[in-house]
Design a protein around this motif. Structure first.
Motif, PDB file in Angstrom:
ATOM      1  N   GLY A 161      -5.553 -15.239   5.844  1.00 52.74           N
ATOM      2  CA  GLY A 161      -6.185 -13.955   6.108  1.00 52.74           C
ATOM      3  C   GLY A 161      -5.188 -12.815   6.150  1.00 52.74           C
ATOM      4  N   THR A 162      -5.670 -11.674   6.601  1.00 51.76           N
ATOM      5  CA  THR A 162      -4.859 -10.463   6.569  1.00 51.76           C
ATOM      6  C   THR A 162      -3.808 -10.420   7.671  1.00 51.76           C
ATOM      7  OG1 THR A 162      -6.658  -9.414   7.804  1.00 51.76           O
ATOM      8  CG2 THR A 162      -6.601  -9.057   5.434  1.00 51.76           C
ATOM      9  N   ILE A 163      -4.088 -11.022   8.818  1.00 49.24           N
ATOM     10  CA  ILE A 163      -3.164 -11.224   9.948  1.00 49.24           C
ATOM     11  C   ILE A 163      -2.714  -9.934  10.630  1.00 49.24           C
ATOM     12  CG2 ILE A 163      -0.930 -12.138  10.687  1.00 49.24           C
ATOM     13  CD1 ILE A 163      -1.124 -14.259   8.585  1.00 49.24           C
ATOM     14  N   ILE A 192      -1.023  -8.947   5.095  1.00 52.51           N
ATOM     15  CA  ILE A 192      -1.387  -8.672   3.710  1.00 52.51           C
ATOM     16  C   ILE A 192      -2.744  -7.987   3.729  1.00 52.51           C
ATOM     17  CG2 ILE A 192      -2.573 -10.868   3.321  1.00 52.51           C
ATOM     18  CD1 ILE A 192      -1.249 -10.966   0.538  1.00 52.51           C
ATOM     19  N   THR A 193      -3.040  -7.183   2.712  1.00 52.48           N
ATOM     20  CA  THR A 193      -4.325  -6.493   2.683  1.00 52.48           C
ATOM     21  C   THR A 193      -5.398  -7.355   2.015  1.00 52.48           C
ATOM     22  OG1 THR A 193      -3.961  -5.468   0.519  1.00 52.48           O
ATOM     23  CG2 THR A 193      -3.115  -4.289   2.459  1.00 52.48           C
ATOM     24  N   ARG A 194      -6.631  -7.004   2.282  1.00 48.89           N
ATOM     25  CA  ARG A 194      -7.747  -7.696   1.628  1.00 48.89           C
ATOM     26  C   ARG A 194      -7.619  -7.572   0.112  1.00 48.89           C
ATOM     27  NH1 ARG A 194     -13.268  -4.983   2.688  1.00 48.89           N
ATOM     28  NH2 ARG A 194     -13.471  -6.286   4.544  1.00 48.89           N
ATOM     29  N   GLU A 195      -7.279  -6.379  -0.366  1.00 48.24           N
ATOM     30  CA  GLU A 195      -7.172  -6.149  -1.813  1.00 48.24           C
ATOM     31  C   GLU A 195      -6.097  -7.037  -2.438  1.00 48.24           C
ATOM     32  OE1 GLU A 195      -9.395  -3.230   0.125  1.00 48.24           O
ATOM     33  OE2 GLU A 195      -7.299  -3.758   0.534  1.00 48.24           O
ATOM     34  N   ASP A 196      -4.974  -7.194  -1.721  1.00 43.79           N
ATOM     35  CA  ASP A 196      -3.908  -8.048  -2.248  1.00 43.79           C
ATOM     36  C   ASP A 196      -4.329  -9.516  -2.265  1.00 43.79           C
ATOM     37  OD1 ASP A 196      -2.209  -5.975  -2.773  1.00 43.79           O
ATOM     38  OD2 ASP A 196      -1.007  -6.204  -0.946  1.00 43.79           O
ATOM     39  N   LEU A 197      -5.053  -9.959  -1.240  1.00 47.67           N
ATOM     40  CA  LEU A 197      -5.541 -11.337  -1.212  1.00 47.67           C
ATOM     41  C   LEU A 197      -6.496 -11.599  -2.376  1.00 47.67           C
ATOM     42  CD1 LEU A 197      -6.178 -12.080   2.564  1.00 47.67           C
ATOM     43  CD2 LEU A 197      -4.732 -13.413   1.038  1.00 47.67           C
ATOM     44  N   ILE A 198      -7.384 -10.662  -2.633  1.00 42.39           N
ATOM     45  CA  ILE A 198      -8.327 -10.808  -3.746  1.00 42.39           C
ATOM     46  C   ILE A 198      -7.564 -10.887  -5.064  1.00 42.39           C
ATOM     47  CG2 ILE A 198     -10.145  -9.621  -5.043  1.00 42.39           C
ATOM     48  CD1 ILE A 198     -11.092  -8.490  -2.294  1.00 42.39           C
ATOM     49  N   TRP A 199      -6.578 -10.016  -5.230  1.00 42.16           N
ATOM     50  CA  TRP A 199      -5.752 -10.022  -6.447  1.00 42.16           C
ATOM     51  C   TRP A 199      -5.021 -11.346  -6.595  1.00 42.16           C
ATOM     52  CZ3 TRP A 199      -0.472 -10.602  -7.007  1.00 42.16           C
ATOM     53  CH2 TRP A 199       0.068 -10.309  -8.265  1.00 42.16           C
ATOM     54  N   LEU A 200      -4.480 -11.838  -5.487  1.00 37.96           N
ATOM     55  CA  LEU A 200      -3.730 -13.084  -5.488  1.00 37.96           C
ATOM     56  C   LEU A 200      -4.605 -14.249  -5.935  1.00 37.96           C
ATOM     57  CD1 LEU A 200      -0.770 -13.836  -4.356  1.00 37.96           C
ATOM     58  CD2 LEU A 200      -2.001 -14.778  -2.417  1.00 37.96           C
ATOM     59  N   ILE A 201      -5.802 -14.331  -5.383  1.00 34.00           N
ATOM     60  CA  ILE A 201      -6.705 -15.440  -5.689  1.00 34.00           C
ATOM     61  C   ILE A 201      -7.210 -15.355  -7.127  1.00 34.00           C
ATOM     62  CG2 ILE A 201      -8.935 -16.466  -5.092  1.00 34.00           C
ATOM     63  CD1 ILE A 201      -8.350 -15.484  -2.159  1.00 34.00           C
TER      64      ILE A 201
END
Length: 367
Positions: free
Chosen positions: A318-320, A337-346
């Protein structure tokens, strides 16, 4: 999906057949996988299991990590987070002080508070109850995932209450799930050698068993990469697999890559990328009764997390906002990390990002 299996390894072929036929892997199978250098085949097998269980979906959550106190009676050899009361940097926050911190970072999308901390023997058990109550009163819609099994064992000792009574008191104050920490390696020899002078193997498992019996779904971890043997790691997985057979109360398994105490430590003091990916993949293969294996970017980094999503991991955490324990021990990764970065990563791993709540209920699918 076709699995590429080297002709030279009849044992790997046998394991691949067991995996594809939904047959449970044994201690000897796990040891063989750790001894093998055929990471691609192990990763392919793990990927097949992950896709069978979750399709191409990879989960994440908007959460915040909170630490009410870093004062701790335990002196685990691997911990650089703990302090003695009176030390420079030691703190114990009230509920009001924690809320003041949260307000600086909070936004309505936050769904979970992840709460862990030291075993502070200078405050009563009621302090830990009141800490949760303050958060639940102020943020009634945010899930409280709080305390490790080792903390529950500590609360039992300082209060004189049983595990069940401790958990019931915390649940009244808003506790909805336990964190997975405190497991380290579930080996009495390891715990003695590493000065893990907190909940032993039996206590860790019994706390989670009790929580499951009370209706709590919980998380569990394995801190690997110090003195333990590969067999110790597999036996650790078998301990929690057995408990999961009994209760089906675990939501996810989280392999945690050990961090060196010194952030300036060189690469020889850290787990290799090869070892991290192999551990995630083997976890996916051994823990057939777990829905999810987590790739924890705080310990292995965001880029390796992305690769791990193709080798058995189905959760990117998660964003933590601001992680402290691994970073106190020398982690060089982002604190959040941001939500947008997590989405990009996945998406970059060819997977479908799914925002979830603590219990893996889907909030939004990002096709």
């Amino acid at each position: 999906m076709n699995i590429i299996v080297p002709n030279s390894s009849s044992q790997m072929q046998h394991i691949a057949e067991k995996v594809r036929n939904n047959e449970r892997l044994t201690l000897e199978d796990g040891k063989f996988l750790y001894e093998s250098d055929d990471l691609l085949t192990i990763g392919q097998l793990a990927n097949e299991v992950a896709i069978k269980k979750n399709g191409k979906k990879v989960y994440f959550i908007e959460n915040m990590s909170l630490y009410f106190t870093n004062v701790c009676e335990s002196r685990c050899a691997f911990c650089n987070f703990r302090k003695d009361e009176g030390d420079e940097g030691a703190y114990t926050l009230s509920g009001e002080q924690m809320i003041e911190y949260i307000e600086q970072h909070y936004h309505p999308g936050v769904r979970e508070f992840h709460i862990v901390g030291g075993h502070n023997q200078h405050v009563p058990f009621q302090y830990y109850v009141d800490s949760l109550q303050a958060l639940k009163d102020r943020y009634p819609d945010v899930t409280l995932k709080a305390y490790t099994a080792a903390e529950i064992d500590f609360f039992s000792r300082i209060s004189g209450l049983s595990y069940k009574e401790v958990l019931q008191e915390l649940m009244k104050a808003g506790l909805q799930s336990l964190t997975g920490g405190g497991a380290e390696i579930l080996s009495d020899h390891y715990r003695k050698k590493m000065r893990v002078d907190k909940a032993d193997v039996t206590a860790y498992l019994n706390v989670h068993r009790t929580a499951h019996e009370l209706g709590l779904r919980t998380h569990t971890t394995m801190l690997y990469g110090s003195i333990e043997s590969k067999e110790d790691r597999i036996r650790h997985m078998l301990h929690i697999r057995d408990l999961q057979d009994d209760t089906n109360g675990f939501l996810v398994f989280i392999p945690l890559s050990m961090q060196p105490i010194n952030p300036r430590a060189g690469i020889r003091r850290r787990n290799s990328a090869f070892e991290d990916l192999k551990t995630i993949a083997i976890s996916r293969l051994m823990l057939d009764n777990f829905q999810h294996i987590k790739a924890y970017f705080i310990n292995i980094g965001v880029q390796l997390t992305q690769v791990a999503l193709t080798m058995g991991a189905s959760d990117a955490h998660g964003t933590i906002v601001k992680e402290k324990i691994s970073h106190a021990a020398g982690a060089l990764t982002p604190e959040g990390i941001t939500r947008e970065d997590l989405i990009w990563l996945i998406k970059g791993a060819g997977r479908i990002p799914v925002e979830r709540d603590t219990f893996y209920n889907e909030i939004k699918v990002y096709e």
